[in-house]
Design a protein around this motif. Structure first.
Motif, PDB file in Angstrom:
ATOM      1  N   LYS A   4      26.114  -3.291  -9.187  1.00 36.57           N
ATOM      2  CA  LYS A   4      27.423  -3.066  -8.562  1.00 36.57           C
ATOM      3  C   LYS A   4      27.358  -2.729  -7.075  1.00 36.57           C
ATOM      4  O   LYS A   4      28.199  -2.013  -6.550  1.00 36.57           O
ATOM      5  N   TRP A   5      26.342  -3.229  -6.406  1.00 42.47           N
ATOM      6  CA  TRP A   5      26.329  -3.157  -4.946  1.00 42.47           C
ATOM      7  C   TRP A   5      26.164  -4.555  -4.367  1.00 42.47           C
ATOM      8  O   TRP A   5      26.950  -4.982  -3.538  1.00 42.47           O
ATOM      9  N   PHE A   6      25.175  -5.288  -4.835  1.00 38.07           N
ATOM     10  CA  PHE A   6      24.964  -6.657  -4.362  1.00 38.07           C
ATOM     11  C   PHE A   6      26.118  -7.560  -4.779  1.00 38.07           C
ATOM     12  O   PHE A   6      26.528  -8.440  -4.034  1.00 38.07           O
ATOM     13  N   ASP A   7      26.619  -7.349  -5.971  1.00 37.08           N
ATOM     14  CA  ASP A   7      27.766  -8.097  -6.480  1.00 37.08           C
ATOM     15  C   ASP A   7      28.673  -7.105  -7.202  1.00 37.08           C
ATOM     16  O   ASP A   7      28.285  -6.546  -8.232  1.00 37.08           O
ATOM     17  N   LYS A   8      29.878  -6.878  -6.670  1.00 35.52           N
ATOM     18  CA  LYS A   8      30.769  -5.860  -7.222  1.00 35.52           C
ATOM     19  C   LYS A   8      31.815  -6.439  -8.180  1.00 35.52           C
ATOM     20  O   LYS A   8      32.813  -5.789  -8.483  1.00 35.52           O
ATOM     21  N   ASN A   9      31.572  -7.631  -8.675  1.00 31.37           N
ATOM     22  CA  ASN A   9      32.475  -8.248  -9.636  1.00 31.37           C
ATOM     23  C   ASN A   9      32.574  -7.358 -10.879  1.00 31.37           C
ATOM     24  O   ASN A   9      31.596  -7.173 -11.594  1.00 31.37           O
ATOM     25  N   PRO A  10      33.754  -6.798 -11.169  1.00 31.75           N
ATOM     26  CA  PRO A  10      33.886  -5.877 -12.311  1.00 31.75           C
ATOM     27  C   PRO A  10      33.707  -6.561 -13.661  1.00 31.75           C
ATOM     28  O   PRO A  10      33.497  -5.888 -14.671  1.00 31.75           O
ATOM     29  N   ASP A  11      33.768  -7.898 -13.679  1.00 25.72           N
ATOM     30  CA  ASP A  11      33.596  -8.613 -14.947  1.00 25.72           C
ATOM     31  C   ASP A  11      32.127  -8.731 -15.352  1.00 25.72           C
ATOM     32  O   ASP A  11      31.828  -9.130 -16.484  1.00 25.72           O
ATOM     33  N   LEU A  12      31.230  -8.396 -14.442  1.00 25.38           N
ATOM     34  CA  LEU A  12      29.803  -8.462 -14.740  1.00 25.38           C
ATOM     35  C   LEU A  12      29.305  -7.108 -15.221  1.00 25.38           C
ATOM     36  O   LEU A  12      29.656  -6.063 -14.655  1.00 25.38           O
ATOM     37  N   SER A  13      28.479  -7.105 -16.242  1.00 28.13           N
ATOM     38  CA  SER A  13      27.871  -5.865 -16.730  1.00 28.13           C
ATOM     39  C   SER A  13      26.704  -5.482 -15.826  1.00 28.13           C
ATOM     40  O   SER A  13      26.237  -6.287 -15.001  1.00 28.13           O
ATOM     41  N   ASN A  14      26.223  -4.249 -15.991  1.00 27.17           N
ATOM     42  CA  ASN A  14      25.037  -3.844 -15.247  1.00 27.17           C
ATOM     43  C   ASN A  14      23.866  -4.766 -15.551  1.00 27.17           C
ATOM     44  O   ASN A  14      23.100  -5.145 -14.654  1.00 27.17           O
ATOM     45  N   LEU A  18      19.470 -10.172  -9.845  1.00 24.81           N
ATOM     46  CA  LEU A  18      18.417  -9.791  -8.911  1.00 24.81           C
ATOM     47  C   LEU A  18      17.058 -10.295  -9.376  1.00 24.81           C
ATOM     48  O   LEU A  18      16.224 -10.725  -8.561  1.00 24.81           O
ATOM     49  N   ARG A  19      16.822 -10.259 -10.681  1.00 26.75           N
ATOM     50  CA  ARG A  19      15.566 -10.818 -11.201  1.00 26.75           C
ATOM     51  C   ARG A  19      15.477 -12.309 -10.875  1.00 26.75           C
ATOM     52  O   ARG A  19      14.407 -12.814 -10.507  1.00 26.75           O
ATOM     53  N   THR A  20      16.582 -13.010 -11.017  1.00 21.26           N
ATOM     54  CA  THR A  20      16.587 -14.444 -10.737  1.00 21.26           C
ATOM     55  C   THR A  20      16.248 -14.715  -9.278  1.00 21.26           C
ATOM     56  O   THR A  20      15.438 -15.597  -8.957  1.00 21.26           O
ATOM     57  N   SER A  21      16.861 -13.953  -8.369  1.00 21.81           N
ATOM     58  CA  SER A  21      16.541 -14.093  -6.954  1.00 21.81           C
ATOM     59  C   SER A  21      15.056 -13.848  -6.715  1.00 21.81           C
ATOM     60  O   SER A  21      14.399 -14.577  -5.953  1.00 21.81           O
ATOM     61  N   MET A  22      14.518 -12.845  -7.389  1.00 18.39           N
ATOM     62  CA  MET A  22      13.107 -12.504  -7.216  1.00 18.39           C
ATOM     63  C   MET A  22      12.203 -13.601  -7.760  1.00 18.39           C
ATOM     64  O   MET A  22      11.198 -13.971  -7.143  1.00 18.39           O
ATOM     65  N   TYR A  66      17.850 -19.683  -0.132  1.00 19.01           N
ATOM     66  CA  TYR A  66      19.298 -19.478  -0.199  1.00 19.01           C
ATOM     67  C   TYR A  66      19.966 -20.612  -0.962  1.00 19.01           C
ATOM     68  O   TYR A  66      20.903 -20.392  -1.742  1.00 19.01           O
ATOM     69  N   ALA A  67      19.481 -21.841  -0.760  1.00 18.58           N
ATOM     70  CA  ALA A  67      20.070 -22.981  -1.465  1.00 18.58           C
ATOM     71  C   ALA A  67      19.845 -22.860  -2.965  1.00 18.58           C
ATOM     72  O   ALA A  67      20.759 -23.126  -3.768  1.00 18.58           O
ATOM     73  N   ALA A  68      18.645 -22.453  -3.366  1.00 21.26           N
ATOM     74  CA  ALA A  68      18.357 -22.292  -4.792  1.00 21.26           C
ATOM     75  C   ALA A  68      19.200 -21.179  -5.395  1.00 21.26           C
ATOM     76  O   ALA A  68      19.687 -21.292  -6.533  1.00 21.26           O
ATOM     77  N   ASN A  81      24.553 -19.524  -8.496  1.00 21.96           N
ATOM     78  CA  ASN A  81      25.756 -18.692  -8.322  1.00 21.96           C
ATOM     79  C   ASN A  81      25.421 -17.278  -7.857  1.00 21.96           C
ATOM     80  O   ASN A  81      26.071 -16.306  -8.263  1.00 21.96           O
ATOM     81  N   LEU A  82      24.426 -17.169  -6.990  1.00 19.42           N
ATOM     82  CA  LEU A  82      24.025 -15.876  -6.439  1.00 19.42           C
ATOM     83  C   LEU A  82      24.458 -15.797  -4.982  1.00 19.42           C
ATOM     84  O   LEU A  82      24.194 -16.719  -4.202  1.00 19.42           O
ATOM     85  N   ASN A  83      25.102 -14.691  -4.600  1.00 18.23           N
ATOM     86  CA  ASN A  83      25.592 -14.555  -3.232  1.00 18.23           C
ATOM     87  C   ASN A  83      24.456 -14.256  -2.251  1.00 18.23           C
ATOM     88  O   ASN A  83      23.295 -14.088  -2.636  1.00 18.23           O
ATOM     89  N   GLY A  84      24.813 -14.158  -0.964  1.00 22.09           N
ATOM     90  CA  GLY A  84      23.807 -13.975   0.067  1.00 22.09           C
ATOM     91  C   GLY A  84      23.029 -12.677  -0.030  1.00 22.09           C
ATOM     92  O   GLY A  84      21.830 -12.634   0.263  1.00 22.09           O
ATOM     93  N   LEU A  85      23.706 -11.592  -0.411  1.00 24.66           N
ATOM     94  CA  LEU A  85      22.995 -10.315  -0.549  1.00 24.66           C
ATOM     95  C   LEU A  85      21.951 -10.395  -1.658  1.00 24.66           C
ATOM     96  O   LEU A  85      20.841  -9.879  -1.521  1.00 24.66           O
ATOM     97  N   ILE A  86      22.305 -11.024  -2.767  1.00 22.36           N
ATOM     98  CA  ILE A  86      21.357 -11.165  -3.872  1.00 22.36           C
ATOM     99  C   ILE A  86      20.203 -12.068  -3.454  1.00 22.36           C
ATOM    100  O   ILE A  86      19.037 -11.799  -3.750  1.00 22.36           O
ATOM    101  N   ALA A  87      20.514 -13.145  -2.734  1.00 26.62           N
ATOM    102  CA  ALA A  87      19.459 -14.021  -2.234  1.00 26.62           C
ATOM    103  C   ALA A  87      18.503 -13.245  -1.334  1.00 26.62           C
ATOM    104  O   ALA A  87      17.276 -13.417  -1.401  1.00 26.62           O
ATOM    105  N   SER A  88      19.045 -12.369  -0.485  1.00 28.35           N
ATOM    106  CA  SER A  88      18.216 -11.582   0.431  1.00 28.35           C
ATOM    107  C   SER A  88      17.207 -10.734  -0.311  1.00 28.35           C
ATOM    108  O   SER A  88      16.085 -10.493   0.187  1.00 28.35           O
ATOM    109  N   TYR A  89      17.577 -10.274  -1.494  1.00 28.26           N
ATOM    110  CA  TYR A  89      16.727  -9.362  -2.264  1.00 28.26           C
ATOM    111  C   TYR A  89      15.355  -9.988  -2.543  1.00 28.26           C
ATOM    112  O   TYR A  89      14.319  -9.347  -2.340  1.00 28.26           O
TER     113      TYR A  89
END
Length: 475
Positions: free
Chosen positions: A63-73, A80-84, A112-114, A119-127
């Motif tokens: 709930k910081w990288f993506d604050k979408n309330p429809d997503l669970s923790n 974030l694991r996917t970005s990693m 970033y393209a991957a 469907n991962l935003n820029g902050l998640i990609a940065s991780y």
């Protein structure tokens, strides 16, 4: 690129996790955090003619990288694991690059393209790239027997303007040579929205020997800097800030605060109205005069679509969550922002290049005092907090938000033998309690960074790798 930048190649990457349980709930914005995993990276890097191991670590914070309330923790963790995983695969498959920074710059667009395809935003990609770059830097510094401070100042990574066209023609190396390498830094204590202000408020206690109220925190650690979370509800914020001001005004001879809006305001006009209300309360006069800046008050979807000059005329404004890529600071500057956050989870090189930008703009007398704010994401003792301390110090920040030591009990559930290794290697930064557990050593509101000046990216001890869980590929 620096003449002394060795070529690098990532030959193997291993990913691990460890669960982290908070001793106190941490409420920021509309979220209350109680537990989250910490991710660890161990990478084998070819640096010049030899090989070295490099490491990094960061929480999988929900709930910081993506604050979408429809997503669970758990949804957030897996993002974030996917970005990693994407970053780890790209870096391992990339082959040899002329420098550590060339590796970073060369893979950024593909990463970033991957992430976008997933469907991962820029902050998640940065991780993902942030953790890979730190592991590479750690190995590079070890291979050359240099501290991260020496390495950045001499431009061992080969940092150039490849990712920052606005810095073309800038003598980046000269700015890097001028970056500081301090041996102490002040700690800015976070006051979450659910935190007790005074001891009298506590109706139940954790009773683990650590402070549980702001009053007890000040008495134990001697803080002079504070980060106060606000929620955008004017009456509720004024009431809570009044309670905090009453304590700070009587218990601290001199203090400074930052106010974190956590994207809770709809637009700049709402922030100005909020400021008007705060300034109308006499009991908040000293706290407001002691406020250094407002951090990301406007939701990220609107923050860079409207000017904030009306806010900045009253108090400096800084960007945090809106920094989805390395090009954001010049854009934010045009809208009236003067500060931008340094967070290890967003990228080591990004923070360093932003520090170069701020130095250049200030030297040119560009009509404002531009600055880097050093912010936390509940970084944990050990690899994560040490690397973030080093980055914050290098950017020129003289104080850094620290909250992991308050919301988590020291190294949490890490084996005592592991904790003791870190305490032995970094005895100035950690203290061992009578129970054998190791905790951050804050004295007179600051911490020592001396032991972070050894070879590597601020790390002279390692986790018990066999005690960690390997991060598997998704089913």
């Amino acid at each position: 690129m620096s003449q002394n930048s060795p070529a690098v190649e990532v030959r193997e990457v291993e990913l691990f996790e460890r669960p982290v349980t908070l001793r106190l709930p941490f409420k920021f914005g509309a979220v209350t955090l109680r537990e989250t995993p910490q991710l660890f990276v161990r990478a084998r890097i070819a640096c010049g003619t030899g090989e070295e191991i490099g490491v990094s670590a960061e929480l999988l914070a929900p709930k910081w990288f993506d604050k979408n309330p429809d997503l669970s923790n758990e949804d957030n963790f897996e993002q974030l694991r996917t970005s990693m995983r994407i970053a780890a695969d790209l870096y391992q498959e990339a082959g040899r690059f002329s420098s550590a920074f060339a590796l970073h710059a060369g893979l950024q667009a593909a990463h970033y393209a991957a992430c976008t395809r997933n469907n991962l935003n820029g902050l998640i990609a940065s991780y993902g790239t942030a953790l890979m770059d730190r592991a590479v830097l750690d190995a590079l510094c070890r291979s050359q027997g240099q501290s991260i401070f020496q390495a950045v100042q001499s431009n061992l990574p080969g940092i150039d303007a490849a990712t920052t066209p606005d810095l073309y023609g800038t003598d980046i190396a000269a700015h890097l040579r001028a970056l500081p390498a301090p041996e102490r830094i002040d700690v800015r204590h976070t006051v979450g929205m659910a935190d007790a202000i005074t001891e009298a408020e506590l109706t139940s206690r954790v009773d683990d020997g650590l402070p549980e109220s702001l009053e007890a925190v000040i008495a134990r650690y001697g803080h002079r800097y504070f980060k106060l979370k606000v929620g955008g509800d004017t009456s509720a914020d004024i009431e809570r800030l009044g309670q905090i001001a009453e304590l700070l005004d009587r218990s601290t001879a001199d203090y400074r605060v930052s106010l974190d809006g956590n994207e809770q305001f709809a637009d700049a006009a709402a922030v100005v109205d909020w400021i008007d209300a705060v300034e109308s309360v006499p009991a908040l006069a000293r706290l407001w005069a002691s406020t250094l800046y407002l951090e990301q008050p406007i939701a990220r979807a609107q923050a860079l679509e409207q000017p904030v000059h009306a806010i900045a005329a009253r108090k400096a404004v800084a960007i945090d969550e809106s920094e989805s890529h390395v090009g954001v600071f010049p854009v934010a500057r045009a809208f009236g922002y003067r500060g931008i956050s340094s967070k290890s989870c967003k990228g080591f090189y990004r923070a360093i290049l932003n520090a170069v930008r701020a130095r250049q703009w200030n030297a040119a007398g560009s009509g404002g005092d531009y600055f880097i704010i050093a912010e936390d994401l509940t970084t944990q003792p050990g690899i994560s907090v040490q690397q973030d301390f080093a980055l914050a110090a290098l950017t020129g920040a003289t104080h850094v938000e620290r909250n992991g030591h308050h919301y988590v009990h020291g190294f949490g559930d890490a084996p005592l033998a592991e904790q003791q290794r870190f305490a032995k290697a970094h005895g100035d930064l950690y203290a061992t309690g009578a129970d054998g557990r190791v905790r951050l050593k804050i004295e007179n509101g600051s911490v020592s960074l001396k032991s972070l000046h050894g070879p590597g990216l601020a790390v002279a001890a390692y986790p018990d790798w066999d005690e960690l869980s390997a991060v598997s590929q998704p089913i």
